[in-house]
Scaffold this active site. Structure first.
Site: not given
Ligand SMILES: *[C@@H]1O[C@H](CO)[C@@H](O)[C@H](O)[C@H]1NC(C)=O
Ligand SMILES: *[C@@H]1O[C@H](CO)[C@@H](O)[C@H](O)[C@H]1NC(C)=O
Ligand SMILES: *[C@@H]1O[C@H](CO)[C@@H](O)[C@H](O)[C@H]1NC(C)=O
Ligand SMILES: *[C@@H]1O[C@H](CO)[C@@H](O)[C@H](O)[C@H]1NC(C)=O
Ligand SMILES: *[C@@H]1O[C@H](CO)[C@@H](O)[C@H](O)[C@H]1NC(C)=O
Ligand SMILES: *[C@@H]1O[C@H](CO)[C@@H](O)[C@H](O)[C@H]1NC(C)=O
Ligand SMILES: *[C@@H]1O[C@H](CO)[C@@H](O)[C@H](O)[C@H]1NC(C)=O
Ligand SMILES: *[C@@H]1O[C@H](CO)[C@@H](O)[C@H](O)[C@H]1NC(C)=O
Length: 804
Positions: A512, A628
């Site tokens: 990812g 985040d």
């Protein structure tokens, strides 16, 4: 809410008041409280009587109020703080037949006949006309009151006007403007002595609404900031986001005072000015759990470690003595009273004409003490040293950037710093006698280390001695620092670029990626699977800086955080090596269309992520804001336990961070409004994002997808434009929580947990930072330890959504 309250009721019932032996209802002139007898409040919450501090030798007795239903002695108020009784048997708490005051009479160490050791001490004019009939009682809020015998609604005296170290719910802190009296908290002297200690928490005497913490009633070390109408400026977390108290500050012509009133009086909590000089709030859940503290950093407390003591935030006990010193009172140190500080093990030898054999010891990397004097004339380190040496009262010097500073008298507030945490300090040169230095070296020699120190041992010309010692200590200091930094890096493995290229088969299996780079699966030599993150947005960050930041990250370990194993730094190629999480990230399970998560799994993920974030925010030396939080950054281990990934990136990436973040897809929906409006960022941005993730765990779909409400069923359908969190918040306020859960759960949820999760999620996504709870509070709520009220529907958010 009712379910949650029920938990508290159940808790309270477990502690149903045992009928206290010898417990009376009130104290009066005719019915004094004698010896072991106690007074218990109507609902059995608080008890008044004589106590001996836990752990003490049991020969000092104090009049106190303590929590009745918990097994640990927790005293909330003390009468005779300074003058203890020496025996219980002859003690008597009574209403004086003469003037109607409440008084404690008994034997003390200094008297062989009973004396008054404590009294409500009211003047006869403020007492009633029939003083002999006054009565005293302990109320359920823990207030000891003396009531007018002729008029039972007239309270003559109350302990709430005279707090000791604990701010009780319903009591006040502040100033009585008519009498000029202050209601302040004063810490105990030590764990076994309730006499007033060094620290006080009181309203600013200059008339502002600010509360200040002071050492020795003179040096202010913490300020709450002024009252803004709903919280104190510097502690916004105690605002409406505070799930425990309704905090209010009120000023009238008669008084200005702060009160904390528990929303739920079943909660057992205490807010105490601790021996450490910090205000600490605890909640009782099987034991006292720390909930909130100020100041957060213990070493910020003024002179915590006394004269010559060194405060070290990283050690278990905050205070230690520098080499060549020992605690002035060993016994007090054992009781967490460091205020006496440290004493030289051997005295300085200094004569007025300036000749001395004293030398200096380098304390590397410390925060310098207060109250230095600048010596402008000293232009070099040697001149600075000799300036200090020439004065018998000079205790230490420091020389940096061309400036010479010396200290006369006691050194206070020396604090150990650590370069690896990004705050580096200065080198302080502490004056020691020749004997002191020699003893140190012989200790070192015994340890078989630092043998080159022997160098400086021959007692020769003073300056020569000083200089060689400094040289030796410098070498030693440098070596120690080098060792320390190696040890830090040692917990992390340093990989070569070749190692990682081989492990990842030339970066072929991409797992990812985000704004900071791609992540690849790798297999190291011992068949250990790892995830290798190639950082892309770092730019030309220096190797040294990178290593420093990374080694700090390596120290951060928690069961709910992905562990950093090592790193690689080769020119611009920077990589981080993490443990591998075979199950991947949360988004796959929530939105992937495959088998969905059960409610039990979802709830334990909520708690796990909250704990991980609370650790980042409150548990580390420096607060780490993740910045985040989203399902992609929450990985799952074999047991489906969550691990937060990508923490510490804000620090690593620095300036480029927000750019990296806003170019990331899928992140926007989790960003708090202050991010978008460019305001300064605090840990509250994580709380906001966490709230958004909670809603997704509840609903099983992205908040950013559009839904519409189908009136008939009360559930939501894809298609129109209501933002799920706003809709859900509305449902929570209406009390219809069950409809907001993911339909794939087919109602198989625990309503109590669902309600808690919804409520706390609503609080987390409040537009105003100050209304959001801290992560520590979120954990408490999710664990069911404290109750949370329904929040307002976040209007700002609704507005934001309708605009876009
Ligand atoms: C106080 O209580 C202790 C233990 O319950 C008992 O040993 C002692 O005799 C009592 N003292 C008095 C004065 O009642
Ligand atoms: C009672 O008050 C007087 C003055 O108002 C003070 O001098 C005295 O020390 C007080 N006594 C006690 C036991 O607090
Ligand atoms: C707690 O609150 C309830 C309801 O407001 C009240 O009836 C009860 O007396 C209170 N208990 C205490 C100890 O204040
Ligand atoms: C009783 O005391 C209250 C409070 O001080 C006062 O308001 C009231 O007037 C008093 N009643 C009488 C009969 O003195
Ligand atoms: C009160 O003290 C604070 C801090 O010492 C100061 O900032 C403030 O201006 C003072 N206010 C007044 C009204 O003197
Ligand atoms: C605290 O202040 C008092 C005077 O206000 C002073 O006499 C005393 O020495 C101070 N204590 C310390 C440890 O400095
Ligand atoms: C908090 O207390 C104040 C004053 O006692 C009251 O006006 C306010 O309504 C209370 N707020 C809440 C949320 O209970
Ligand atoms: C300073 O005084 C000491 C004794 O106190 C003496 O031995 C020494 O010679 C004196 N040095 C000078 C330079 O006067």
């Amino acid at each position: 809410m009712s379910l949650i309250t029920a938990t508290f009721m159940a808790l309270a019932l477990c502690f149903a008041p045992a009928p206290a032996v010898g417990a009376a209802a009130t104290v009066s002139a005719r019915r004094p409280l004698r010896g072991n007898d106690t007074l218990v409040s109507a609902q059995g919450k608080f008890e008044l009587g004589l106590f001996s501090p836990a752990g003490s030798s049991g020969d000092r007795f104090y009049l106190g109020i303590w929590y009745m239903n918990i097994p640990v002695q927790t005293v909330a108020w003390v009468g005779n703080r300074v003058t203890p009784l020496s025996s219980v048997a002859t003690a008597e708490l009574r209403v004086s037949a003469d003037d109607g005051n409440l008084e404690l009479v008994g034997l003390t160490a200094a008297s062989s006949s009973p004396v008054v050791v404590w009294s409500s001490n009211l003047s006869s004019s403020s007492l009633s006309s029939s003083p002999g009939s006054n009565t005293a009682e302990i109320r359920d809020d823990g207030n000891l009151v003396l009531v007018d015998g002729g008029n039972s609604s007239n309270v003559l005296w109350q302990s709430f006007d005279h707090p000791t170290d604990t701010h009780m719910s319903g009591a006040w802190l502040g100033e009585n403007k008519l009498t000029g009296e202050y209601q302040a908290l004063t810490s105990w002297r030590n764990a076994q002595d309730p006499a007033p200690g060094m620290f006080t928490d009181t309203v600013n005497s200059n008339g502002t609404s600010e509360f200040v913490f002071m050492w020795n009633r003179s040096s202010t070390y913490y300020r709450t900031g002024v009252w803004t109408g709903s919280f104190f400026k510097n502690i916004p977390e105690t605002a409406r986001g505070n799930v425990l108290f309704n905090q209010t500050y009120i000023e009238t012509p008669a008084y200005r005072r702060l009160t904390n009133i528990l929303y739920n009086n079943e909660t057992i909590t205490r807010l105490v000015l601790d021996l450490t000089g910090q205000a600490r709030q605890y909640v009782w859940v099987e034991s006292w759990q720390l909930f909130w503290t100020a100041p957060i950093v213990q070493c910020d407390v003024y002179a915590l470690c006394g004269a010559f003591g060194v405060c070290d935030q990283r050690s278990e006990l905050p205070c230690r003595c520098p080499p060549g010193f020992a605690p002035a009172s060993e016994a007090d140190w054992k009781l967490s009273d460091w205020s006496d500080g440290c004493r030289r093990s051997s005295p300085l030898t200094c004569s007025r004409n300036g000749s001395t054999t004293d030398g200096f010891l380098e304390l590397p990397d410390v925060k310098l003490p207060d109250d230095s004097l600048a010596v402008g004339a000293a232009q070099s380190k040697a001149e600075c040293e000799s300036a200090c040496q020439k004065s018998c009262s000079c205790q230490a010097y420091a020389f940096s950037n061309g400036g010479c500073a010396v200290w006369h008298g006691d050194l206070r507030n020396v604090q150990q710093l650590y370069a690896d945490s990004g705050v580096s300090g200065s080198d302080l040169y502490l004056r020691l006698s020749a004997t002191g230095l020699r003893d140190l070296h012989s200790v070192d020699r015994k340890k078989g280390e630092n043998h080159w120190l022997v160098l400086g041992m021959t007692m020769v010309g003073v300056l020569a001695l000083g200089a060689s010692l400094i040289l030796a200590w410098r070498i030693l200091g440098a070596r120690r620092r080098r060792l320390a930094s190696m040890a830090n890096e040692n917990s992390l493995t340093v990989y070569s670029y070749g190692d990682l290229r081989a492990a990842t088969k030339n970066f072929s299996e991409r797992l990812g990626g985000g704004g900071f780079g791609s992540v690849y699966r790798g297999v190291l030599k011992q068949q250990v699977q790892v995830a290798v993150k190639k950082l892309e947005t770092l730019g030309r960050q220096g190797d040294k800086q990178f290593r420093t930041e990374v080694s700090t990250l390596g120290l951060i370990q928690h069961v709910n955080l992905v562990r950093l194993l090592g790193f690689c730094s080769l020119g611009d190629e920077k990589m981080l090596v993490y443990e591998y999480m075979p199950r991947g990230s949360l988004d796959r399970y929530l939105f992937g269309g495959g088998a969905s998560l059960s409610w039990r799994e979802r709830y334990s993920i909520m708690i796990g992520v909250a704990r991980g974030l609370a650790y980042l925010h409150h548990g580390c030396r420096e607060c780490i804001v993740h910045c985040d939080i989203k399902p992609e950054n929450i990985l799952l281990d074999e047991d489906m336990s969550p691990r937060i990934a990508d923490f510490g990136m804000a620090k690593l990436v620095g300036r480029d961070f927000s750019r990296a973040l806003t170019t990331m897809r899928g992140t926007i929906g989790y960003l708090a409004p202050e991010w978008i409006s460019g305001q300064p960022i605090s840990a509250m941005v994580d709380v906001y994002s966490f709230g958004m993730v909670l809603f997704e765990l509840i609903s099983g779909r992205r908040n950013s997808e559009e839904y519409s409400e189908v009136e008939a069923t009360g559930t939501m359908e894809r298609g129109s434009s209501t933002f799920f969190p706003v809709w859900a918040a509305g449902k929570v306020v209406e009390g219809e929580v069950s409809v907001v859960a993911d339909r794939r759960l087919y109602g198989d949820v625990r309503l109590e947990e669902l309600e808690r999760a919804c409520r706390v999620a609503c609080w987390c996504i409040q537009g105003e930072e100050v209304q959001r709870p801290t992560m520590a509070q979120v954990v408490q709520v999710l664990e069911g330890a404290v109750q949370v009220h329904a929040s307002p529907v976040p209007r700002a958010l609704q507005h934001l959504v309708t605009l876009t």
